[in-house]
Scaffold this motif. Structure first.
Motif, PDB file in Angstrom:
ATOM      1  N   VAL A  17       0.847  -1.198   0.000  1.00 12.80           N
ATOM      2  CA  VAL A  17       0.000   0.000   0.000  1.00 12.80           C
ATOM      3  C   VAL A  17       0.883   1.248   0.000  1.00 12.80           C
ATOM      4  N   ARG A  18       2.014   1.182   0.690  1.00 12.36           N
ATOM      5  CA  ARG A  18       2.961   2.297   0.695  1.00 12.36           C
ATOM      6  C   ARG A  18       3.476   2.563  -0.725  1.00 12.36           C
ATOM      7  N   GLY A  19       3.701   1.506  -1.485  1.00 10.11           N
ATOM      8  CA  GLY A  19       4.119   1.665  -2.875  1.00 10.11           C
ATOM      9  C   GLY A  19       3.056   2.361  -3.707  1.00 10.11           C
ATOM     10  N   ILE A  20       1.802   1.991  -3.507  1.00  2.64           N
ATOM     11  CA  ILE A  20       0.681   2.642  -4.199  1.00  2.64           C
ATOM     12  C   ILE A  20       0.635   4.114  -3.798  1.00  2.64           C
ATOM     13  N   TYR A  21       0.806   4.363  -2.519  1.00  2.00           N
ATOM     14  CA  TYR A  21       0.760   5.721  -1.964  1.00  2.00           C
ATOM     15  C   TYR A  21       1.800   6.618  -2.637  1.00  2.00           C
ATOM     16  N   TYR A  22       3.022   6.121  -2.757  1.00  2.00           N
ATOM     17  CA  TYR A  22       4.112   6.939  -3.294  1.00  2.00           C
ATOM     18  C   TYR A  22       4.175   6.957  -4.816  1.00  2.00           C
ATOM     19  N   ASP A  23       3.451   6.082  -5.502  1.00  5.06           N
ATOM     20  CA  ASP A  23       3.505   6.016  -6.957  1.00  5.06           C
ATOM     21  C   ASP A  23       3.169   7.372  -7.589  1.00  5.06           C
ATOM     22  N   GLY A  24       4.113   7.949  -8.312  1.00  9.27           N
ATOM     23  CA  GLY A  24       3.892   9.216  -8.989  1.00  9.27           C
ATOM     24  C   GLY A  24       4.028  10.453  -8.115  1.00  9.27           C
ATOM     25  N   TRP A  25       4.469  10.291  -6.876  1.00  9.10           N
ATOM     26  CA  TRP A  25       4.554  11.411  -5.938  1.00  9.10           C
ATOM     27  C   TRP A  25       5.701  12.343  -6.300  1.00  9.10           C
ATOM     28  N   ASP A  26       5.457  13.626  -6.240  1.00  9.65           N
ATOM     29  CA  ASP A  26       6.485  14.638  -6.437  1.00  9.65           C
ATOM     30  C   ASP A  26       6.484  15.533  -5.190  1.00  9.65           C
ATOM     31  N   PRO A  27       7.377  15.246  -4.240  1.00  5.41           N
ATOM     32  CA  PRO A  27       7.355  15.998  -2.981  1.00  5.41           C
ATOM     33  C   PRO A  27       7.632  17.490  -3.151  1.00  5.41           C
ATOM     34  N   SER A  28       8.193  17.888  -4.287  1.00  4.06           N
ATOM     35  CA  SER A  28       8.451  19.312  -4.497  1.00  4.06           C
ATOM     36  C   SER A  28       7.179  20.076  -4.834  1.00  4.06           C
ATOM     37  N   ARG A  29       6.076  19.361  -5.086  1.00  5.74           N
ATOM     38  CA  ARG A  29       4.820  20.010  -5.474  1.00  5.74           C
ATOM     39  C   ARG A  29       3.729  19.903  -4.415  1.00  5.74           C
ATOM     40  N   VAL A  30       4.105  19.542  -3.211  1.00  6.38           N
ATOM     41  CA  VAL A  30       3.115  19.396  -2.152  1.00  6.38           C
ATOM     42  C   VAL A  30       3.512  20.268  -0.971  1.00  6.38           C
ATOM     43  N   PRO A  31       2.586  20.617  -0.092  1.00  2.00           N
ATOM     44  CA  PRO A  31       1.171  20.225  -0.135  1.00  2.00           C
ATOM     45  C   PRO A  31       0.376  21.088  -1.118  1.00  2.00           C
ATOM     46  N   VAL A  32      -0.593  20.438  -1.742  1.00  3.50           N
ATOM     47  CA  VAL A  32      -1.531  21.123  -2.611  1.00  3.50           C
ATOM     48  C   VAL A  32      -2.681  21.591  -1.724  1.00  3.50           C
ATOM     49  N   LYS A  33      -2.948  22.870  -1.716  1.00  2.00           N
ATOM     50  CA  LYS A  33      -4.022  23.403  -0.883  1.00  2.00           C
ATOM     51  C   LYS A  33      -5.362  22.953  -1.456  1.00  2.00           C
ATOM     52  N   MET A  34      -6.061  22.115  -0.711  1.00  2.00           N
ATOM     53  CA  MET A  34      -7.371  21.617  -1.121  1.00  2.00           C
ATOM     54  C   MET A  34      -8.314  21.707   0.064  1.00  2.00           C
ATOM     55  N   HIS A  35      -9.484  22.231  -0.183  1.00  2.00           N
ATOM     56  CA  HIS A  35     -10.552  22.139   0.793  1.00  2.00           C
ATOM     57  C   HIS A  35     -11.383  20.925   0.418  1.00  2.00           C
ATOM     58  N   ARG A  36     -12.437  20.693   1.122  1.00  2.00           N
ATOM     59  CA  ARG A  36     -13.219  19.471   0.941  1.00  2.00           C
ATOM     60  C   ARG A  36     -13.692  19.262  -0.499  1.00  2.00           C
ATOM     61  N   ALA A  37     -14.241  20.284  -1.127  1.00  2.00           N
ATOM     62  CA  ALA A  37     -14.751  20.144  -2.499  1.00  2.00           C
ATOM     63  C   ALA A  37     -13.626  19.815  -3.478  1.00  2.00           C
ATOM     64  N   GLU A  38     -12.469  20.450  -3.308  1.00  2.00           N
ATOM     65  CA  GLU A  38     -11.339  20.160  -4.202  1.00  2.00           C
ATOM     66  C   GLU A  38     -10.798  18.753  -3.956  1.00  2.00           C
ATOM     67  N   PHE A  39     -10.779  18.348  -2.695  1.00  2.00           N
ATOM     68  CA  PHE A  39     -10.320  17.000  -2.358  1.00  2.00           C
ATOM     69  C   PHE A  39     -11.231  15.961  -3.020  1.00  2.00           C
ATOM     70  N   GLU A  40     -12.538  16.164  -2.892  1.00  2.00           N
ATOM     71  CA  GLU A  40     -13.501  15.239  -3.502  1.00  2.00           C
ATOM     72  C   GLU A  40     -13.354  15.236  -5.024  1.00  2.00           C
ATOM     73  N   ALA A  41     -13.125  16.400  -5.619  1.00  2.00           N
ATOM     74  CA  ALA A  41     -12.933  16.482  -7.072  1.00  2.00           C
ATOM     75  C   ALA A  41     -11.669  15.738  -7.493  1.00  2.00           C
ATOM     76  N   ARG A  42     -10.640  15.829  -6.671  1.00  2.00           N
ATOM     77  CA  ARG A  42      -9.385  15.120  -6.970  1.00  2.00           C
ATOM     78  C   ARG A  42      -9.594  13.610  -6.930  1.00  2.00           C
ATOM     79  N   VAL A  43     -10.332  13.129  -5.933  1.00  2.00           N
ATOM     80  CA  VAL A  43     -10.624  11.695  -5.856  1.00  2.00           C
ATOM     81  C   VAL A  43     -11.470  11.283  -7.055  1.00  2.00           C
ATOM     82  N   ARG A  44     -12.475  12.071  -7.386  1.00  2.00           N
ATOM     83  CA  ARG A  44     -13.356  11.774  -8.525  1.00  2.00           C
ATOM     84  C   ARG A  44     -12.547  11.669  -9.821  1.00  2.00           C
TER      85      ARG A  44
END
Length: 143
Positions: A69-96
């Motif tokens: 699961v840790r591998g899935i978590y880190y797949d494609g991660w770019d730590p130089s671009r985080v954290p991305v400021k997301m509120h609830r609606a943006e978070f849900e849109a990202r999951v969608r």
């Protein structure tokens, strides 16, 4: 040995990952044949959470996840671009965006189900830290 790799650590992480996917499937009443959907749900929620958290908090959460699961978590991660400021609606849109399937109860329910399944792998203190690093509106979706 519990699985088929011949290496206990690998077998254990495969077993834990399958259990996590089954937890998601059981909550929605999905048969195992919908494993693609349970995997997509897990991946989408993990990636949205990972990208919203500060790097240190993200790494602390990842350390508690099963190895696969840790591998899935880190797949494609770019730590130089985080954290991305997301509120609830943006978070849900990202999951969608990463979960293109219809789901009973909508994306909010999907996020809750996945986070509840994941919660088994983190300590209460770590989940409190994760919640504390999110805006209140978004933290409210965490179990």
């Amino acid at each position: 040995m519990s699985g088929g790799t011949g290496y206990d650590s690998f077998d254990t992480t495969v077993d834990k990952t399958n259990r996590l996917l089954r937890d998601i499937e059981q909550e929605f009443g999905w048969p195992k044949t919908r494993r693609t959907q349970s995997y997509a749900a897990l991946r989408a929620v993990l990636h949205a959470l990972r990208d919203r958290l500060p790097v240190d908090e993200s790494a602390q959460l990842a350390a508690q996840l099963p190895m696969l699961v840790r591998g899935i978590y880190y797949d494609g991660w770019d730590p130089s671009r985080v954290p991305v400021k997301m509120h609830r609606a943006e978070f849900e849109a990202r999951v969608r965006q990463e979960f293109p399937f219809d789901v009973e109860g909508g994306i909010e329910q999907l996020i809750t189900v996945v986070l509840n399944a994941l919660k088994r792998y983190g300590t209460a203190a770590e989940w409190a830290d994760v919640k504390g690093s999110l805006p209140k509106q978004l933290a409210a979706v965490l179990p």
